[in-house]
Design an enzyme around this catalytic site. Structure first.
Site, mmCIF file in Angstrom:
data_model
loop_
_atom_site.group_PDB
_atom_site.id
_atom_site.type_symbol
_atom_site.label_atom_id
_atom_site.label_comp_id
_atom_site.label_asym_id
_atom_site.label_seq_id
_atom_site.Cartn_x
_atom_site.Cartn_y
_atom_site.Cartn_z
ATOM 1 N N ASN A 147 -1.578 -0.209 7.402
ATOM 2 C CA ASN A 147 -1.031 -1.509 7.762
ATOM 3 C C ASN A 147 -0.201 -2.155 6.652
ATOM 4 O OD1 ASN A 147 -3.064 -2.398 6.076
ATOM 5 N ND2 ASN A 147 -4.306 -3.290 7.701
ATOM 6 N N LYS B 263 0.827 -1.207 0.000
ATOM 7 C CA LYS B 263 0.000 0.000 0.000
ATOM 8 C C LYS B 263 0.866 1.265 0.000
ATOM 9 C CE LYS B 263 -3.681 -2.346 2.569
ATOM 10 N NZ LYS B 263 -4.448 -2.335 3.841
ATOM 11 N N GLU C 152 -9.203 -10.307 -7.825
ATOM 12 C CA GLU C 152 -8.254 -9.208 -7.678
ATOM 13 C C GLU C 152 -7.160 -9.251 -8.747
ATOM 14 O OE1 GLU C 152 -7.111 -9.592 -3.576
ATOM 15 O OE2 GLU C 152 -8.977 -8.671 -2.881
ATOM 16 N N HIS D 149 -1.849 -5.487 1.527
ATOM 17 C CA HIS D 149 -3.108 -6.200 1.299
ATOM 18 C C HIS D 149 -2.750 -7.550 0.694
ATOM 19 C CE1 HIS D 149 -7.024 -7.374 -0.257
ATOM 20 N NE2 HIS D 149 -6.382 -7.683 -1.368
ATOM 21 N N TYR E 71 -12.303 -2.452 -3.325
ATOM 22 C CA TYR E 71 -12.924 -2.441 -1.995
ATOM 23 C C TYR E 71 -14.456 -2.511 -2.060
ATOM 24 C CZ TYR E 71 -8.456 -1.280 0.222
ATOM 25 O OH TYR E 71 -7.163 -1.311 0.692
#
Length: 136
Positions: free
Chosen positions: A113, A10, A127, A116, A50
């Protein structure tokens, strides 16, 4: 059985210059890089990625975060790749992630975080199609 899964480093991982460390952890676990690309994610792709969270109050924050600066998208493969990757990544909340995991060692807070990883073979297929349609 060899499977493929999607991993995103990310924007916070790119900003903190942790991509090499993260990729190295997957490679050390004998997962093979099949595709890797630095890209600025557009809003439409972020919203599609998302999509399951579209009705949740934090959806806008997810999209804003993932599109704020470049990310690194990659496809890795190996036996049960998504399971191995999810174990390497660690719990979503870095404060709960075990030491030795990417989030446990490197992440700071829930909203940032670092990584992913697809959570099932079905998610991985969806994805990968979204980020690397030529591989699907």
């Amino acid at each position: 059985m060899t499977d493929r899964t999607l991993i995103l480093c990310k924007p916070d991982a790119v900003e903190r210059q942790l991509v090499g460390e993260i990729v190295g952890r997957f490679e050390a676990k004998q997962l093979t890089l099949v595709a890797l690309e630095l890209r600025q994610l557009d809003t439409a792709t972020a919203e599609a990625h998302y999509g399951e969270h579209a009705e949740k109050p934090f959806f806008g924050e997810l999209v804003a975060f993932i599109t704020r600066s470049p990310l690194v998208a990659m496809v890795i493969e190996g036996p049960e790749a998504y399971k191995v990757a999810r174990n390497l990544i660690g719990a979503t909340n870095p404060r709960e992630a075990a030491p030795g995991t990417i989030r446990g060692d490197l992440a700071i807070e829930m909203g940032e975080n670092l990584v992913h990883g697809s959570d099932s073979p079905e998610s991985a297929a969806r994805e990968i199609e979204l980020f690397f349609p030529n591989l699907a």
